[in-house]
Scaffold this motif. Structure first.
Motif, short mmCIF file in Angstrom:
data_model
loop_
_atom_site.label_atom_id
_atom_site.label_comp_id
_atom_site.label_asym_id
_atom_site.label_seq_id
_atom_site.Cartn_x
_atom_site.Cartn_y
_atom_site.Cartn_z
N SER A 270 -4.31 -3.45 -8.21
CA SER A 270 -4.43 -4.27 -8.97
C SER A 270 -4.34 -5.25 -7.67
O SER A 270 -3.74 -5.28 -6.54
CB SER A 270 -3.20 -4.19 -9.92
OG SER A 270 -3.50 -5.34 -10.59
N VAL A 271 -4.33 -6.59 -8.18
CA VAL A 271 -4.84 -7.96 -7.70
C VAL A 271 -3.95 -8.76 -8.80
O VAL A 271 -4.59 -9.14 -9.76
CB VAL A 271 -5.64 -8.05 -7.50
CG1 VAL A 271 -5.46 -9.64 -6.30
CG2 VAL A 271 -6.67 -7.45 -6.41
N ARG A 272 -3.34 -9.93 -8.22
CA ARG A 272 -2.39 -11.25 -8.89
C ARG A 272 -2.46 -12.43 -8.06
O ARG A 272 -2.58 -12.40 -6.94
CB ARG A 272 -1.17 -11.05 -8.66
CG ARG A 272 -0.45 -11.88 -9.78
CD ARG A 272 0.85 -11.40 -10.02
NE ARG A 272 2.19 -13.06 -9.85
CZ ARG A 272 1.82 -12.59 -11.89
NH1 ARG A 272 1.20 -11.80 -13.04
NH2 ARG A 272 2.43 -13.83 -11.87
N THR A 273 -3.41 -12.96 -8.54
CA THR A 273 -3.91 -14.54 -7.72
C THR A 273 -3.31 -15.26 -8.20
O THR A 273 -3.71 -15.94 -9.78
CB THR A 273 -5.34 -14.63 -7.34
OG1 THR A 273 -6.04 -13.35 -6.60
CG2 THR A 273 -5.82 -15.78 -6.69
N VAL A 274 -2.75 -16.42 -7.36
CA VAL A 274 -1.87 -17.76 -8.23
C VAL A 274 -2.59 -19.28 -7.09
O VAL A 274 -2.44 -18.48 -5.80
CB VAL A 274 -0.76 -17.99 -9.02
CG1 VAL A 274 -0.64 -16.91 -9.95
CG2 VAL A 274 -0.01 -17.37 -7.18
N ALA A 275 -2.63 -20.06 -7.61
CA ALA A 275 -3.07 -21.38 -6.58
C ALA A 275 -1.51 -21.38 -6.00
O ALA A 275 -0.44 -21.51 -6.86
CB ALA A 275 -3.26 -22.52 -7.81
N SER A 276 -1.38 -21.84 -4.66
CA SER A 276 -0.60 -22.04 -3.42
C SER A 276 0.27 -23.01 -3.93
O SER A 276 -0.33 -24.32 -4.23
CB SER A 276 -0.98 -21.18 -2.13
OG SER A 276 -0.55 -22.36 -1.09
N THR A 277 1.74 -23.17 -3.73
CA THR A 277 2.50 -23.89 -3.52
C THR A 277 2.00 -24.30 -2.36
O THR A 277 2.93 -25.68 -2.33
CB THR A 277 3.63 -23.92 -4.52
OG1 THR A 277 4.39 -22.83 -3.78
CG2 THR A 277 3.18 -23.94 -5.72
N ALA B 203 -1.91 -4.35 -5.28
CA ALA B 203 -0.92 -3.21 -5.15
C ALA B 203 -2.13 -1.78 -4.59
O ALA B 203 -2.87 -1.69 -5.38
CB ALA B 203 -0.52 -2.91 -6.34
N ALA B 204 -1.96 -1.34 -3.53
CA ALA B 204 -3.31 0.22 -3.55
C ALA B 204 -2.05 1.19 -3.48
O ALA B 204 -1.49 1.67 -2.68
CB ALA B 204 -4.01 -0.51 -2.70
N TYR B 205 -2.92 2.39 -3.96
CA TYR B 205 -2.26 3.96 -4.21
C TYR B 205 -3.40 4.37 -3.95
O TYR B 205 -4.49 4.80 -4.68
CB TYR B 205 -1.28 3.84 -5.26
CG TYR B 205 -0.48 4.79 -5.42
CD1 TYR B 205 -0.72 6.65 -5.41
CD2 TYR B 205 0.39 4.99 -5.96
CE1 TYR B 205 0.29 7.19 -5.26
CE2 TYR B 205 1.73 5.72 -6.34
CZ TYR B 205 1.80 7.00 -5.72
OH TYR B 205 2.16 8.30 -5.37
N MET C 213 0.96 -0.65 0.04
CA MET C 213 0.21 -0.06 0.05
C MET C 213 1.01 0.89 0.21
O MET C 213 2.30 1.91 0.85
CB MET C 213 -0.72 -0.14 1.10
CG MET C 213 -1.73 -1.22 1.09
SD MET C 213 -2.98 -1.38 3.05
CE MET C 213 -1.63 -2.27 4.05
N LYS C 214 0.64 3.00 -0.63
CA LYS C 214 1.15 3.42 -0.99
C LYS C 214 0.12 5.21 -0.67
O LYS C 214 -1.27 4.41 -1.22
CB LYS C 214 1.70 3.69 -2.16
CG LYS C 214 2.65 3.00 -2.05
CD LYS C 214 3.64 3.23 -3.40
CE LYS C 214 4.14 3.16 -3.91
NZ LYS C 214 4.87 3.03 -5.30
N THR C 215 0.27 5.49 -0.31
CA THR C 215 -0.60 7.14 0.20
C THR C 215 -0.02 8.18 -0.27
O THR C 215 1.24 8.63 0.72
CB THR C 215 -1.36 6.75 1.20
OG1 THR C 215 -2.53 7.72 0.76
CG2 THR C 215 -1.23 7.13 2.28
N LEU C 216 -0.48 9.03 -0.89
CA LEU C 216 0.64 10.62 -0.69
C LEU C 216 -0.41 11.41 -0.38
O LEU C 216 -1.20 12.13 -0.76
CB LEU C 216 0.79 10.46 -2.93
CG LEU C 216 1.55 11.34 -2.86
CD1 LEU C 216 3.16 11.25 -2.81
CD2 LEU C 216 1.83 11.56 -4.59
N VAL C 217 0.18 12.39 0.44
CA VAL C 217 0.27 13.09 0.92
C VAL C 217 0.90 14.62 0.37
O VAL C 217 2.33 14.95 0.44
CB VAL C 217 0.21 13.26 2.42
CG1 VAL C 217 -0.37 14.21 2.24
CG2 VAL C 217 -1.08 12.45 3.16
#
Length: 284
Positions: A241-248, A259-261, A148-152
């Motif tokens: 944005s989100v990235r999901t994969v099957a876990s190993t 990721a969030a901005y 996460m990010k934020t801008l001030v």
């Protein structure tokens, strides 16, 4: 540029984007500060930039927590206290841009079968959604890492911390300072995965206006991992944005990174815009 969208274009027909995703993101009480005033940042979660829940600081789930101010890097984990709210409560000592980043790990959490299938479909992960839909499991364990990010802005929109990668595994970097934009300007960003631009990835662009209305849109990164939006309304912007994969691993069925901005666009850069103004909290 492979794909560019004007934000917002339409509301109807897009409201289902990321509807099942519980985003974690950072939200300042105010995006416009004066030197010497208090900087307060909250850790919140919600779907579609709505239904906000607040999280208190949890050291056991936090692996990185930094503040970037006038070229200085401040490790917030050294002073942060468990259960603190807001998670950042400090003084803005310099004029210019302040960036706050946090990496938060969420342990394996069971999610009901139909809910998770819908979430994967909403994220455009059709094959994974089919796997879940065709499974006889009643729930699925997902572990998640949120970057996460934020801008001030403090008095003036100077400084360039906003356009430097911070080393997050999954990271959104803006190529322009959003606090210098005017109506109709383009804002370009890059999505990085493990330090390299990620092409053909979905980016959700969520705008919340002062009346609390949310305008969502979705774009796809080009061959250089870039995306672009045209700012046409004032409000708080969440780029995610989100990235999901099957876990190993054995402790989860799926692994998600997010990721969030967040930042605020106001053409005058003068109005005090806080939680309550944008329906993000009942705080004054």
């Amino acid at each position: 540029m492979k794909l560019r969208k004007t934000l917002p274009l339409i509301l109807l027909g897009l409201i289902s984007l990321a509807a099942s995703a519980q985003d974690n993101y950072l939200v300042p009480k105010s995006y416009y500060l004066h030197k010497g005033s208090k900087l307060e940042v909250y850790l919140v979660a919600g779907e579609q930039f709505k239904d906000v829940d607040e999280y208190k600081y949890d050291a056991s789930k936090t692996t990185k927590f930094m503040l970037y101010d006038d070229g200085k890097k401040i490790n917030l984990m050294t002073a942060a206290k468990d259960s603190a709210s807001p998670v950042v409560n400090t003084i803005a000592n310099n004029s210019g841009m302040i960036m706050v980043e946090m990496t938060r790990k969420i342990p394996p959490t069971p999610i009901e079968h139909d809910t998770y299938a819908k979430y994967l479909n909403d994220e455009g992960l059709v094959k994974l959604a089919e796997t879940v839909t065709n499974s006889n499991q009643s729930s699925f364990r997902e572990k998640k890492v949120c970057y996460m990010k934020t801008l001030v802005m403090v008095d003036k929109a100077s400084g360039d911390d906003y356009d430097k990668p911070l080393g997050q595994e999954f990271e959104i970097v803006l190529k322009k300072n959003p606090y210098k934009l005017n109506y109709g300007d383009d804002l370009t960003g890059v999505l990085y995965y493990k330090g390299k631009p990620l092409k053909d990835a979905s980016i959700d662009l969520l705008l919340k206006t002062e009346k609390g209305n949310v305008y969502p849109d979705r774009v796809t990164t080009d061959a250089k991992g870039e995306f672009s939006l045209t700012v046409t309304r004032e409000g708080v912007y969440l780029i995610r944005s989100v990235r999901t994969v099957a876990s190993t691993s054995n402790d989860a069925d799926f692994e998600t990174i997010q990721a969030a901005y967040t930042f605020l666009f106001n053409s005058a850069n003068t109005r005090t815009s806080d939680f309550k103004s944008f329906g993000l909290s009942d705080r004054n």
